[in-house]
Design a protein around this motif. Structure first.
Motif, PDB file in Angstrom:
ATOM      1  N   GLU A 805      18.876  21.149 -26.130  1.00 59.83           N
ATOM      2  CA  GLU A 805      19.276  22.520 -25.767  1.00 59.83           C
ATOM      3  C   GLU A 805      18.054  23.369 -25.458  1.00 59.83           C
ATOM      4  N   ARG A 806      17.037  23.196 -26.265  1.00 56.28           N
ATOM      5  CA  ARG A 806      15.814  23.972 -26.018  1.00 56.28           C
ATOM      6  C   ARG A 806      15.242  23.641 -24.652  1.00 56.28           C
ATOM      7  N   LEU A 807      15.232  22.361 -24.370  1.00 58.31           N
ATOM      8  CA  LEU A 807      14.655  21.938 -23.092  1.00 58.31           C
ATOM      9  C   LEU A 807      15.517  22.414 -21.927  1.00 58.31           C
ATOM     10  N   GLU A 808      16.818  22.388 -22.122  1.00 55.42           N
ATOM     11  CA  GLU A 808      17.691  22.877 -21.040  1.00 55.42           C
ATOM     12  C   GLU A 808      17.476  24.366 -20.817  1.00 55.42           C
ATOM     13  N   ALA A 809      17.319  25.081 -21.946  1.00 54.60           N
ATOM     14  CA  ALA A 809      17.042  26.512 -21.808  1.00 54.60           C
ATOM     15  C   ALA A 809      15.707  26.730 -21.114  1.00 54.60           C
ATOM     16  N   LEU A 810      14.751  25.896 -21.478  1.00 55.00           N
ATOM     17  CA  LEU A 810      13.426  25.985 -20.856  1.00 55.00           C
ATOM     18  C   LEU A 810      13.520  25.737 -19.360  1.00 55.00           C
ATOM     19  N   THR A 811      14.297  24.731 -18.988  1.00 54.70           N
ATOM     20  CA  THR A 811      14.455  24.404 -17.563  1.00 54.70           C
ATOM     21  C   THR A 811      15.061  25.573 -16.822  1.00 54.70           C
ATOM     22  N   GLU A 812      16.084  26.142 -17.438  1.00 59.10           N
ATOM     23  CA  GLU A 812      16.732  27.293 -16.790  1.00 59.10           C
ATOM     24  C   GLU A 812      15.766  28.461 -16.659  1.00 59.10           C
ATOM     25  N   ALA A 813      15.018  28.687 -17.729  1.00 59.45           N
ATOM     26  CA  ALA A 813      14.072  29.807 -17.698  1.00 59.45           C
ATOM     27  C   ALA A 813      13.031  29.606 -16.609  1.00 59.45           C
ATOM     28  N   LEU A 814      12.546  28.386 -16.485  1.00 62.37           N
ATOM     29  CA  LEU A 814      11.548  28.109 -15.450  1.00 62.37           C
ATOM     30  C   LEU A 814      12.159  28.276 -14.071  1.00 62.37           C
ATOM     31  N   ASP A 815      13.366  27.801 -13.943  1.00 58.43           N
ATOM     32  CA  ASP A 815      14.038  27.906 -12.654  1.00 58.43           C
ATOM     33  C   ASP A 815      14.215  29.365 -12.273  1.00 58.43           C
ATOM     34  N   GLU A 816      14.654  30.132 -13.273  1.00 54.91           N
ATOM     35  CA  GLU A 816      14.830  31.572 -13.025  1.00 54.91           C
ATOM     36  C   GLU A 816      13.511  32.225 -12.674  1.00 54.91           C
ATOM     37  N   ALA A 817      12.483  31.855 -13.428  1.00 49.09           N
ATOM     38  CA  ALA A 817      11.172  32.455 -13.169  1.00 49.09           C
ATOM     39  C   ALA A 817      10.690  32.083 -11.777  1.00 49.09           C
ATOM     40  N   GLN A 818      10.957  30.829 -11.408  1.00 49.79           N
ATOM     41  CA  GLN A 818      10.528  30.386 -10.087  1.00 49.79           C
ATOM     42  C   GLN A 818      11.273  31.150  -9.002  1.00 49.79           C
ATOM     43  N   GLN A 819      12.574  31.302  -9.217  1.00 50.31           N
ATOM     44  CA  GLN A 819      13.350  32.042  -8.230  1.00 50.31           C
ATOM     45  C   GLN A 819      12.917  33.496  -8.178  1.00 50.31           C
ATOM     46  N   GLN A 820      12.655  34.015  -9.373  1.00 49.58           N
ATOM     47  CA  GLN A 820      12.222  35.405  -9.403  1.00 49.58           C
ATOM     48  C   GLN A 820      10.875  35.563  -8.716  1.00 49.58           C
ATOM     49  N   MET A 821       9.989  34.589  -8.973  1.00 45.95           N
ATOM     50  CA  MET A 821       8.685  34.632  -8.340  1.00 45.95           C
ATOM     51  C   MET A 821       8.831  34.534  -6.829  1.00 45.95           C
ATOM     52  N   ALA A 822       9.687  33.623  -6.405  1.00 47.30           N
ATOM     53  CA  ALA A 822       9.903  33.489  -4.968  1.00 47.30           C
ATOM     54  C   ALA A 822      10.493  34.769  -4.410  1.00 47.30           C
ATOM     55  N   GLU A 823      11.422  35.349  -5.181  1.00 49.84           N
ATOM     56  CA  GLU A 823      12.044  36.589  -4.743  1.00 49.84           C
ATOM     57  C   GLU A 823      11.006  37.699  -4.674  1.00 49.84           C
ATOM     58  N   GLU A 824      10.176  37.773  -5.685  1.00 41.34           N
ATOM     59  CA  GLU A 824       9.128  38.794  -5.684  1.00 41.34           C
ATOM     60  C   GLU A 824       8.151  38.556  -4.548  1.00 41.34           C
ATOM     61  N   PHE A 825       7.891  37.284  -4.320  1.00 41.91           N
ATOM     62  CA  PHE A 825       6.993  36.937  -3.223  1.00 41.91           C
ATOM     63  C   PHE A 825       7.598  37.384  -1.904  1.00 41.91           C
ATOM     64  N   ARG A 826       8.863  37.048  -1.724  1.00 39.23           N
ATOM     65  CA  ARG A 826       9.513  37.465  -0.485  1.00 39.23           C
ATOM     66  C   ARG A 826       9.533  38.985  -0.382  1.00 39.23           C
ATOM     67  N   GLU A 827       9.780  39.600  -1.509  1.00 36.24           N
ATOM     68  CA  GLU A 827       9.829  41.060  -1.534  1.00 36.24           C
ATOM     69  C   GLU A 827       8.472  41.640  -1.181  1.00 36.24           C
ATOM     70  N   ALA A 828       7.427  41.040  -1.758  1.00 33.99           N
ATOM     71  CA  ALA A 828       6.082  41.526  -1.462  1.00 33.99           C
ATOM     72  C   ALA A 828       5.750  41.313   0.002  1.00 33.99           C
ATOM     73  N   LEU A 829       6.157  40.164   0.482  1.00 35.16           N
ATOM     74  CA  LEU A 829       5.891  39.860   1.886  1.00 35.16           C
ATOM     75  C   LEU A 829       6.669  40.809   2.793  1.00 35.16           C
ATOM     76  N   ARG A 830       7.903  41.007   2.436  1.00 39.89           N
ATOM     77  CA  ARG A 830       8.731  41.919   3.227  1.00 39.89           C
ATOM     78  C   ARG A 830       8.143  43.318   3.202  1.00 39.89           C
ATOM     79  N   HIS A 831       7.713  43.714   2.022  1.00 38.88           N
ATOM     80  CA  HIS A 831       7.120  45.042   1.914  1.00 38.88           C
ATOM     81  C   HIS A 831       5.862  45.143   2.775  1.00 38.88           C
ATOM     82  N   ALA A 832       5.052  44.075   2.749  1.00 42.91           N
ATOM     83  CA  ALA A 832       3.833  44.101   3.564  1.00 42.91           C
ATOM     84  C   ALA A 832       4.191  44.191   5.043  1.00 42.91           C
TER      85      ALA A 832
END
Lengths: 1149, 214
Positions: A805-832
């Motif tokens: 369960e811990r590892l599954e939560a970890l996987t989800e958290a990483l996935d979310e962070a990755q998506q968020q990072m990608a989203e922030e990246f896209r957002e930063a790029l869009r803003h630029a």
């Protein structure tokens, strides 16, 4: 008293001396005879006894009775039987020969009495008849007087008895004397013998003593040596050694025996002697002879050893005393020697072995050649002329130790354990082999084993070693092209063959290269990207230093020039040719700077190749991560830009200038070098962030993948525990997963640092939080392992489930962070990009203001001021370009997409500045140029807004969609080319103008070909595209060549259109909108048929607004031309909008 | 034509020179020029849908008009409800020659908009006010400059404010302060060179014409 006997008292008195009468007489004589008989028996028994003693003395011998001897008992029995016999004889005689009647008869015979007279008298005397007592007495007296009284002899009987006594006495005297004599002569012996008889039973019962054993027996001893005699004597306490030397009196020594053994040394044997050993019990050994012998002297001993050919050893020779030798098996020995005596035969033999080496003897020479078959001591066996063996030689035996050719040793030093197969599919190996006599060949054998355990044929690669005894080889196991898939293993080992004729072989331990799993591939890619980013950082620092150094050098060279040019005019001195040349030290420094720069470029090229290899390795490994592929391609492009061949050529030019020493050329080169270094540094700075981001993103993806795999495996393990999985195996498996989780935890902590480095704080925090989750998962795993070890399956399952369960939560958290990072990246790029668009529009508005200030024609009085203000616009545009470059760090693709628009805008604004210059006479008017600049700024903003929209939708994260975009762009470009070709065809243009237009078209067509080439190289652009990109590229290239050759006809346009359609079809395929062969029908509906109107009159009258001519069209880009043509067409089709006098329609302010 | 990306499809419309036959069931509006379609969508309170046609129309427009439309698109991209709707309505009002109406729409709706959307609305309002009430536009730009110093519109607004204040010697100090603040805060902004040039000329002018010693 009554009776006859009563009468006796009344009878007459008996004659004197005849008391008892006849009876008494007879009794007296009989008694006398009995005495004689007894005496004779005793005497004879005595003599028998003495004889027995004498016989015992004889039979016992000097050693005494042997244990178990019967003779003493027999002798004793003889004595006893003798005594018994004598007694029996006496008793028998008394009853028979010496009975009264016989005695009376003998008396009558002896005295000549009538037979029966005496007897009758006796009977009368005893009153046994009816005669009267007095008659009886009278008769008795008569008999007595006639008998002669007691001196009456019993005749022969008594004579015999007297004779027996005499002979008995005589025998006794003799035997007794003999006994005494023996006793006197050898009292010990006599006593031993007689004691044995007395204890004959003991003698008979006593066990016999073992025989004496003596070593060495008869022996030859080197003259002067001592001889040790060892005696095994059994339980005896001492024995006797008898020694007889030649010419000497025999000597006897008493040897004490201890523990059944005794020893004695016979010193200094120089003459033959004889010895034997005896024991007190009479045992005696044979006589042994000791013969001193003289040694045989060997001289001129020469021993040659010929080693086997494969050992590579040369001949060895030994002279004199031969030491113990270690010889390789198969060595040949050749021996020569001379002896001090002539021999008849000589040989060498290994004791207890059948191997005997016969040596050839010729008088006093001996020689032999043999190949020893076994290790051991080869003793000399020499026979002299007398046929006797020579027991000693001056030389010790030959001692050979045969050493077999050992099997070679081979070991793989690197890698020294099982590994994961590198991405490059090439594994460096270090192999070491050794052999005692030489190696023939060293090989690496590798084979593939799939997940089913099926092995392929081995592949062998080797090298000849030509007899080297030791070799260390560094090679590379290259398995590219083996088509390995996950689950496969490459097994390999090293094999060495030595140069022994039999070719002995040895192999190393077998190691395994495991094809990496998806997560491992990702982790490897992440590691390499991380290393690459570190290298880029280091290179950026070096580039910065190099740039500073070059700047200093430029200043130095400038001061050289100033110094050489500042000669005192009063002195009439002018700079000579020599003063305009570079001094040596500056040239050296410059060369160093140049080399440093080249070194950086070389390293960037190397990095690019490594990234190429990484991409190839991932592709070959089937690792299909389009995001990673896109990142790698972008990074490779960045590096390629910084290492272009043109840069190299410029560096070579600078180097040539240095060689020539031409100062002016060097200064020019310095300037170029500074420019290059500045560009390089900027490029490195820009790419550094991209590298870091790519490395961090890849690490995040790889960590997520690993976490997902761990979670799945942990979940499976938890289920296995619930189902009663073997606890020990489960504990081991759990420990393995725990170890992997620990590695994951460390990676996540490292990832958080990388993310902080690229200012992704929230993602960094997520990574740290995930690391804590990993730590807790690890703890649960440890608890699960502990529970499994004690057999608590349920507990282990619960803990393993918690870890999963811990590892599954970890996987989800990483996935979310990755998506968020990608989203922030896209957002930063869009803003630029939005900022770019906004800024471009701000400049466009400023440009519009400036246009308002310009006259419709001619020069303005404020031209100078306008020029300054236009220059501000240009500077602002450069600032915008700098901002865009910063955004391009995040997405290099942006540079490619906005670059042309930005470049066009800059060019247009520069043209405007130039047009406003007072000195410019030709060219477009300032207002016209400013208008073009305004258009260009609008286009830039337009493109930036388009890119911002794309970045906001999906960003540059999808390689496949990137391919789609590019296909669309290429399709659009191809369509534009086609339209342009169509528009050119009916035009009546001058040849030169036509050729120029065709050149433009050809260039555009080449761009399409190049774009298709690039597209084919990108991830996602290779296999899923309908149609072959290479074929389309080839077609585009052919079209370009035709156009360049000045050929433009209907067929060319048709081919352009077909290419355009193919590009559209390819895009459709990527959108999964494949063409289907299914028939599709729809219900007929009402069709709105537009009425065909007659042609407008104005078409027949000619165009109201003349479109730009060819020359004017030439000034436009291929994309702009059709737009302009369409614009004029619309103008001519429609009524123009009402416009205020003197200008274009006023825009919204 | 089903499935073709919209951009490519409409590019075909532009390039081929002949109108593409409408799909069965397509509305007559699809045949209108892109600009008009965009305006229709704006009027229909569909600013997001209007983006595409407006962008499509830009290459066909004169430069100044194109800049205006692009500015609207840029604004619509950066704001959310209700700011996008307010901006669209204000834009249309201006197009219809009613800048006062545009200003009213924006001022009334400003408080409804998100904080981060107010700067572009203020900039748009100031542009509308420029047409009929200069003072009002100055107020709006001053508010924009003071309340949203980090917004994209701030530099342009600041330069406009400085131009306004520098009309008089008395306002020159304030203009210089505004320009200095912009140059210091955003030295590399695309409009910073202009701001810098204006600053230097203003300062020279102040020095020449007297006023505060610098």
């Amino acid at each position: 008293m009554t009776g006859p006997h009563a009468d006796r008292s009344t009878r007459d008195e008996e004659p004197a001396g005849l008391e008892g009468g006849v009876a008494g007489l007879v009794s007296t004589i009989r008694g006398r005879l009995l005495r004689h008989g007894a005496l004779a028996a005793i005497l004879w028994w005595g003599s028998l006894t003495c004889a027995v003693l004498t016989l015992a003395w004889v039979l016992a011998g000097s050693g005494g009775w042997e244990e178990g001897a019967v003779a003493p008992l027999l002798l004793l029995a003889a004595v006893v039987l003798g005594a018994a016999g004598a007694g029996v004889a006496f008793a028998g005689a008394k009853r028979s020969a010496l009975k009264e009647e016989r005695v009376v008869r003998h008396l009558e015979e002896a005295r000549g009495l009538p037979q029966g007279l005496l007897r009758g008298s006796l009977e009368l005397a005893r009153g046994s008849g009816q005669a009267s007592f007095s008659l009886a007495r009278e008769a008795e007296r008569s008999v007595l007087s006639r008998a002669g009284g007691r001196e009456l002899s019993a005749g022969r009987l008594e004579e015999r008895l007297r004779r027996a006594v005499r002979t008995g006495g005589g025998a006794l005297c003799v035997t007794f004397s003999l006994v005494v004599l023996l006793l006197l002569l050898s009292p010990d012996r006599a006593l031993r013998a007689w004691a044995g008889v007395g204890t004959s039973v003991s003698v008979l019962a006593a066990s016999p003593l073992p025989s004496l054993l003596v070593e060495p027996g008869t022996v030859e001893v080197p003259r002067g040596d001592d001889l040790e005699v060892r005696i095994a004597a059994g339980p005896r306490e001492h024995v006797f050694l008898h020694l007889r030397r030649a010419g000497e009196v025999p000597a006897t020594d008493t040897i004490e025996v201890a523990g059944g053994e005794g020893a004695v040394h016979i010193r200094d044997v120089r003459a033959p002697l004889e010895y034997w050993v005896s024991a007190p019990d009479g045992d005696e050994t044979p006589h042994y002879a000791v013969t001193p012998v003289d040694p045989v002297f060997l001289s001129g001993v020469r021993l040659e050893v010929i080693f086997p050919a494969h050992t590579g050893l040369g001949l060895e020779e030994y002279r004199g005393e031969i030491p113990p030798l270690s010889l390789p098996v198969g060595s040949e020995v050749r021996l020569e020697a001379r002896t001090s005596r002539e021999l008849t035969s000589a040989s060498l033999a290994v004791p207890d072995d059948e191997e005997v080496v016969e040596l050839n003897v010729d008088g006093r020479s001996l020689e032999g050649t043999w190949t020893p078959r076994r290790s051991g001591r080869y003793d000399w066996d020499l026979i002299d002329r007398q046929g006797e063996g020579v027991s000693s030689v001056t030389l010790p035996p030959l001692d050979f130790t045969l050493v077999a050719d050992s099997v070679p040793q081979v070991e793989i030093l690197f890698p020294e354990r099982d590994e994961v197969l590198p991405l490059s599919r090439r594994q460096p190996l270090t192999v070491e082999a050794r052999d005692d006599f030489g190696l023939e060949r060293l090989e690496v054998v590798a084979y593939r084993e799939n997940s089913e355990g099926e092995a392929s044929d081995p592949v062998v690669a080797g090298t000849d070693l030509e007899g080297s005894r030791r070799a260390t080889i560094r090679s590379v196991l290259d398995v590219t092209g083996w088509e390995l898939v996950q689950g496969d293993e490459v097994r390999y080992y090293a094999r060495a063959v030595d140069n022994h004729p039999s070719g002995q072989e040895a192999r190393s331990e077998e190691f395994v290269l495991r094809v990496p799993s998806g997560s491992e591939l990702g982790a490897e890619a992440s590691r390499q990207l991380g290393e690459a980013s570190e290298r880029v950082e280091s290179l950026a620092e070096r580039a910065r230093s190099a740039e500073d150094e070059t700047r200093n050098l430029a200043r130095q060279s400038q001061s050289v020039r100033e110094g050489s040019g500042s000669g005192d005019p009063g002195r009439g001195r002018t700079p000579s040719e020599g003063e305009d040349r570079l001094d040596y030290s500056t040239a050296q420094e410059l060369r160093q700077s140049l080399e440093g720069h080249e070194g950086i470029v070389d390293e960037l090229e190397s990095m690019r190749e490594e990234l190429d290899e990484l991409a190839r390795g991932l592709e070959e490994a089937g690792h299909s991560d389009p995001d990673l592929g896109t990142d790698l391609q972008e990074l490779r492009d960045l590096l390629e830009q910084m290492t272009s061949p043109e840069l190299r050529e410029r560096l070579q030019d600078i180097d040539q200038a240095l060689d020539d020493g031409d100062l002016s050329a060097v200064r020019e080169g310095l300037r170029e070098l500074m420019e290059q270094q500045s560009d390089l540094r900027e490029g490195l700075d820009e790419s550094l962030e991209r590298f870091r981001r790519a490395a961090a993103e890849q690490e995040m993806r790889a960590s997520g993948q690993e976490a997902e795999e761990l979670a799945q495996e942990e979940r499976r393990l938890a289920e296995a525990f619930e189902e009663g999985f073997d606890p020990q195996e489960g504990a081991q498996r759990q420990a393995e997963l725990e170890e992997r989780t620990e590695v994951l935890e460390e990676r996540l902590l490292s990832l958080s640092e990388r993310l902080e480095q690229i200012d992704e704080s929230s993602a960094a925090e997520a990574a740290r939080s995930s690391a804590m989750d990993a730590q807790e998962a690890r703890q649960a795993m440890a608890d699960a392992a502990a529970a499994a070890e004690i057999g608590d399956g349920e507990g282990a399952a619960a803990e393993a489930g918690e870890a999963a369960e811990r590892l599954e939560a970890l996987t989800e958290a990483l996935d979310e962070a990755q998506q968020q990072m990608a989203e922030e990246f896209r957002e930063a790029l869009r803003h630029a990009l939005e900022q770019t668009a906004h800024d471009a529009l701000g400049l466009a508005r400023r440009q519009a203001d400036l246009i308002e200030s310009m006259p419709q024609s001619g020069r303005s009085r404020r031209a100078g001021e306008l020029q300054e203000e236009e220059a501000m616009v240009l500077q602002g545009l450069r600032n915008l370009a700098a901002h865009l470059a910063h955004a391009a760090r995040m997405a290099p693709d942006i540079s490619r997409r906005l670059g042309p628009a930005l470049g066009g805008a800059m060019e247009a604004v520069e043209e405007t500045v130039s047009a406003l210059s007072a000195s410019r006479a030709a060219g477009p008017s300032p207002r016209r140029a400013a208008g073009d600049a305004h258009e260009a700024l609008n286009r830039l903003a337009h493109q930036a807004l388009l890119q911002a929209e794309q970045a906001g939708e999906d960003g540059p994260s999808s390689a496949m969609e990137s391919v789609l975009e590019q296909l669309e762009a290429l399709a659009q470009q191809q369509g534009e080319l086609q339209q342009e070709s169509e528009s050119l065809l009916p035009m009546e243009m001058g040849l030169e103008a036509m050729m120029e237009a065709l050149q433009e078209l050809a260039a555009g067509q080449s761009d399409v070909a190049g774009g298709l080439d690039d597209l084919a190289q990108q991830p996602g652009g290779e296999s899923d595209v309908l149609g072959d990109l290479d074929e389309m590229s080839e077609e585009a290239r052919d079209l370009a060549q035709e156009l360049e050759g000045g050929r433009l006809d209907a067929e060319t346009i048709e081919r352009q259109e077909r290419l355009f359609q193919r590009l559209l079809d390819a895009g459709r395929t990527l959108e999964r909108d494949e063409q289907s062969d299914d028939r599709e029908g729809t219900t007929a509906v009402e069709v709105d048929r537009p009425e065909v109107a007659p042609l407008p009159a104005e078409l027949l009258e000619g165009m109201r607004f003349r479109p730009p001519n060819a020359a004017e069209l030439e000034a436009l880009s291929p994309g702009e031309r059709p737009l302009v043509l369409e614009y004029f067409e619309r103008l001519n089709r429609q009524a123009p909008p009402r416009a205020p006098e003197g200008g274009e329609p006023e825009g919204w302010r | 034509m089903t499935g073709l990306p919209m951009g490519v499809a409409f590019a075909l419309v532009v390039l081929s020179g002949s109108p593409v036959a409408p799909e069965r069931g397509a509305s007559p509006a699809d045949t209108l020029p892109a600009l008009e379609r965009g305006y229709e969508l704006l009027r229909g309170d569909q600013p997001a849908e209007a983006r595409g046609p407006l962008m499509e129309a830009v290459p066909t427009l004169p430069s100044a008009r194109g800049t205006t439309v692009l500015r609207l698109v840029s604004l619509l991209d950066r704001v959310e409800e209700p700011a996008d709707r307010l901006a669209a309505q204000a834009f249309l009002a201006i197009e219809d020659g009613e800048p006062e109406e545009a200003l009213r729409i924006l001022e009334e709706g400003l408080e409804e908009a998100r904080e981060e959307d107010r700067a572009p609305l203020l900039a748009l309002a100031a542009d509308a006010a420029d047409r009929f009430d200069r003072e009002r536009s100055v107020q709006l730009r001053t508010r924009l400059f003071e309340q949203h110093p980090d917004a994209l519109e701030t530099v342009e607004a600041a330069i406009a404010l400085a131009r306004y204040h520098s009309a008089t010697l008395e306002g020159a100090e304030e203009a210089l302060a505004i320009l200095e603040a912009v140059i210091v805060a955003r030295p590399n902004h695309p409009l910073a060179p202009e701001a810098r040039r204006h600053f230097e000329r203003l300062r020279e002018r102040v020095r020449r014409e007297g006023g505060f010693p610098r």
